[in-house]
Design an enzyme around this catalytic site. Structure first.
Site, PDB file in Angstrom:
ATOM      1  N   ARG A   1      65.646   4.256  36.756  1.00 17.70           N
ATOM      2  CA  ARG A   1      64.701   5.246  37.240  1.00 17.70           C
ATOM      3  C   ARG A   1      63.581   4.437  37.729  1.00 17.70           C
ATOM      4  O   ARG A   1      63.048   4.430  38.985  1.00 17.70           O
ATOM      5  CB  ARG A   1      64.426   6.138  36.213  1.00 17.70           C
ATOM      6  CG  ARG A   1      64.087   7.449  36.639  1.00 17.70           C
ATOM      7  CD  ARG A   1      62.518   7.518  36.630  1.00 17.70           C
ATOM      8  NE  ARG A   1      61.720   7.093  35.568  1.00 17.70           N
ATOM      9  CZ  ARG A   1      60.276   6.559  35.744  1.00 17.70           C
ATOM     10  NH1 ARG A   1      59.369   6.906  36.779  1.00 17.70           N
ATOM     11  NH2 ARG A   1      59.532   6.229  34.559  1.00 17.70           N
ATOM     12  N   ASP A   2      62.623   4.184  36.707  1.00 16.93           N
ATOM     13  CA  ASP A   2      61.398   3.735  37.255  1.00 16.93           C
ATOM     14  C   ASP A   2      61.522   2.362  38.123  1.00 16.93           C
ATOM     15  O   ASP A   2      60.781   2.048  39.038  1.00 16.93           O
ATOM     16  CB  ASP A   2      60.647   3.008  36.004  1.00 16.93           C
ATOM     17  CG  ASP A   2      58.974   3.190  36.141  1.00 16.93           C
ATOM     18  OD1 ASP A   2      58.507   3.659  37.310  1.00 16.93           O
ATOM     19  OD2 ASP A   2      58.226   2.993  35.406  1.00 16.93           O
TER      20      ASP A   2
ATOM     21  N   HIS B 152      55.196   1.397  27.435  1.00 13.81           N
ATOM     22  CA  HIS B 152      55.663   1.055  28.797  1.00 13.81           C
ATOM     23  C   HIS B 152      54.660   0.372  29.782  1.00 13.81           C
ATOM     24  O   HIS B 152      53.516   1.077  30.016  1.00 13.81           O
ATOM     25  CB  HIS B 152      55.843   2.581  29.425  1.00 13.81           C
ATOM     26  CG  HIS B 152      56.566   2.779  30.747  1.00 13.81           C
ATOM     27  ND1 HIS B 152      57.577   3.075  31.075  1.00 13.81           N
ATOM     28  CD2 HIS B 152      55.717   2.735  32.152  1.00 13.81           C
ATOM     29  CE1 HIS B 152      57.797   3.148  32.354  1.00 13.81           C
ATOM     30  NE2 HIS B 152      56.657   2.772  32.917  1.00 13.81           N
TER      31      HIS B 152
ATOM     32  N   HIS C  49      53.227  -1.816  32.904  1.00 12.97           N
ATOM     33  CA  HIS C  49      53.547  -2.498  34.394  1.00 12.97           C
ATOM     34  C   HIS C  49      52.806  -3.878  34.471  1.00 12.97           C
ATOM     35  O   HIS C  49      51.586  -3.900  33.880  1.00 12.97           O
ATOM     36  CB  HIS C  49      53.199  -1.495  35.578  1.00 12.97           C
ATOM     37  CG  HIS C  49      54.006  -0.273  35.649  1.00 12.97           C
ATOM     38  ND1 HIS C  49      55.040  -0.343  36.657  1.00 12.97           N
ATOM     39  CD2 HIS C  49      54.326   0.587  34.746  1.00 12.97           C
ATOM     40  CE1 HIS C  49      55.873   0.883  36.342  1.00 12.97           C
ATOM     41  NE2 HIS C  49      55.490   1.240  35.510  1.00 12.97           N
TER      42      HIS C  49
ATOM     43  N   CYS D 156      55.123   3.228  41.115  1.00  8.88           N
ATOM     44  CA  CYS D 156      55.079   4.760  41.094  1.00  8.88           C
ATOM     45  C   CYS D 156      54.444   5.125  42.392  1.00  8.88           C
ATOM     46  O   CYS D 156      53.588   4.454  42.969  1.00  8.88           O
ATOM     47  CB  CYS D 156      54.042   4.931  39.903  1.00  8.88           C
ATOM     48  SG  CYS D 156      53.760   6.901  39.973  1.00  8.88           S
TER      49      CYS D 156
ATOM     50  N   ASN E 228      57.605  -2.860  36.561  1.00  6.15           N
ATOM     51  CA  ASN E 228      57.771  -2.810  35.018  1.00  6.15           C
ATOM     52  C   ASN E 228      57.908  -4.069  34.552  1.00  6.15           C
ATOM     53  O   ASN E 228      58.254  -5.103  35.252  1.00  6.15           O
ATOM     54  CB  ASN E 228      59.125  -1.948  34.605  1.00  6.15           C
ATOM     55  CG  ASN E 228      59.041  -0.497  34.855  1.00  6.15           C
ATOM     56  OD1 ASN E 228      59.603  -0.197  35.743  1.00  6.15           O
ATOM     57  ND2 ASN E 228      58.337   0.094  34.115  1.00  6.15           N
TER      58      ASN E 228
HETATM   59 ZN    ZN Z   1      56.377   3.278  34.880  1.00  5.87          ZN
END
Ligand code: ZN
Length: 302
Positions: free
Chosen positions: A14-15, A207, A209, A240, A249
């Site tokens: 996903r990310d 989370h 980055h 994003c 990430n």
């Molecule tokens: Zn993220």
């Protein structure tokens, strides 16, 4: 010697992929998920259920879910921003856990999901309630918890107050996301400690980055401050679409290497992660940002 364990949440499907311009084939996403499971991943963010016009890379969320391996020991997470997304995720019958997103700033909230910070807290609580009503678990991540690309600094008290409010809805966990990679280890230690105290016994996930190179240091600070789960993306992919300048990430293999060498277990197999990095680099046709997969193995027999 050390019996500490950190739970890794694999967010590459996903990310990791959502910001990629070229559409990744559903089959390649499913291959990535299978490889992550083979490497030991037991919680995987498989898709987000958002408007496909806003995030075209996630347009095949339902198809990805339909192809997921049937595994009782793996928790599949679907990211949702509103009740419509929650309904879609639940309707697949394959999502075990809803992931809601509350945003700590109005600037990113409106850009990312058309909600002010306050609205995003209320919507997240509604999403958690709908997940629980459907027999799923639900968690929520506070985005831009360490800084916003539009509004700048984000007060720590605001994030703590948001976490306290969100905890009332019954999430299994609350995540703190450094969406644009501006956090530093001291900030992380303070916020993880303060949020942890505010929502106990609900655990804290983090989370990060790696936009400014502080990702791994931030993971370490979070683990030391009591975070129990860490989001990471194989290869260090990520970004994003609505946060200008957001980079990848923290890389799963880099985090696993660091924790393993420090005596902290993750249940993930480093060699299998490195092999998956090399496979994914072939799919993406470029070298990925993660570092461990580019270095000689140490020690030689892992
Ligand atoms: Zn993220």
């Amino acid at each position: 010697m050390c019996t500490k364990h950190i739970e890794m949440v694999e967010v590459s499907p996903r990310d990791g992929l959502q910001n990629e311009k070229a559409q990744i084939a559903t089959a390649d996403k499913l291959a990535l998920i299978s490889r992550a499971i083979d490497a030991g991943a037991r919680r995987i963010e498989v898709a987000s259920f958002v408007n496909p016009r806003a995030v075209p890379q996630m347009a095949d969320a339902e198809a990805v879910c339909a192809g997921l391996p049937h595994r009782d020991d793996v928790t599949y997470i679907g990211l949702v921003m509103n009740l419509r997304g929650a309904d879609r995720a639940i309707a697949t019958g394959r999502i075990d856990q809803l992931g809601a997103v509350a945003v700590a700033s109005d600037g990113l909230g409106v850009a990312n999901q058309g909600q002010t910070s306050e609205e995003s807290v209320q919507v997240s609580k509604d999403i958690i309630a709908s997940g629980i009503a459907a027999g799923k678990s639900a968690q929520v991540t506070i985005a831009a918890a360490f800084g916003c690309p539009y509004d700048g600094e984000v007060p720590e008290e605001r994030v703590v107050a948001m976490a306290r409010s969100l905890s009332e809805a019954g999430p299994v966990e609350i995540g703190l996301a450094d969406t644009i990679g501006v956090a530093n280890p001291a900030h992380v230690a303070r916020l993880v400690t303060a949020v942890g105290a505010a929502i106990a016994p609900i655990p804290v996930r983090v989370h990060f980055h790696n936009t400014r190179g502080t990702g791994l240091a931030n993971v370490w600070a979070a683990v030391e401050a009591g975070a129990s789960a860490v989001d990471a993306s194989i290869g260090g992919l990520g970004g994003c679409p609505f946060a200008p300048g957001a980079a990848g990430n923290v890389a799963t293999e880099d985090v696993v290497y660091m924790l393993k060498r420090a005596g902290i277990g993750t249940g993930l197999d480093l060699i299998a992660l490195i092999e998956t990095n090399h496979w994914l680099a072939g799919v993406m046709d470029r070298k990925l940002p993660a570092m461990v997969a580019q270095a000689p193995l140490f020690p030689k027999v892992a």
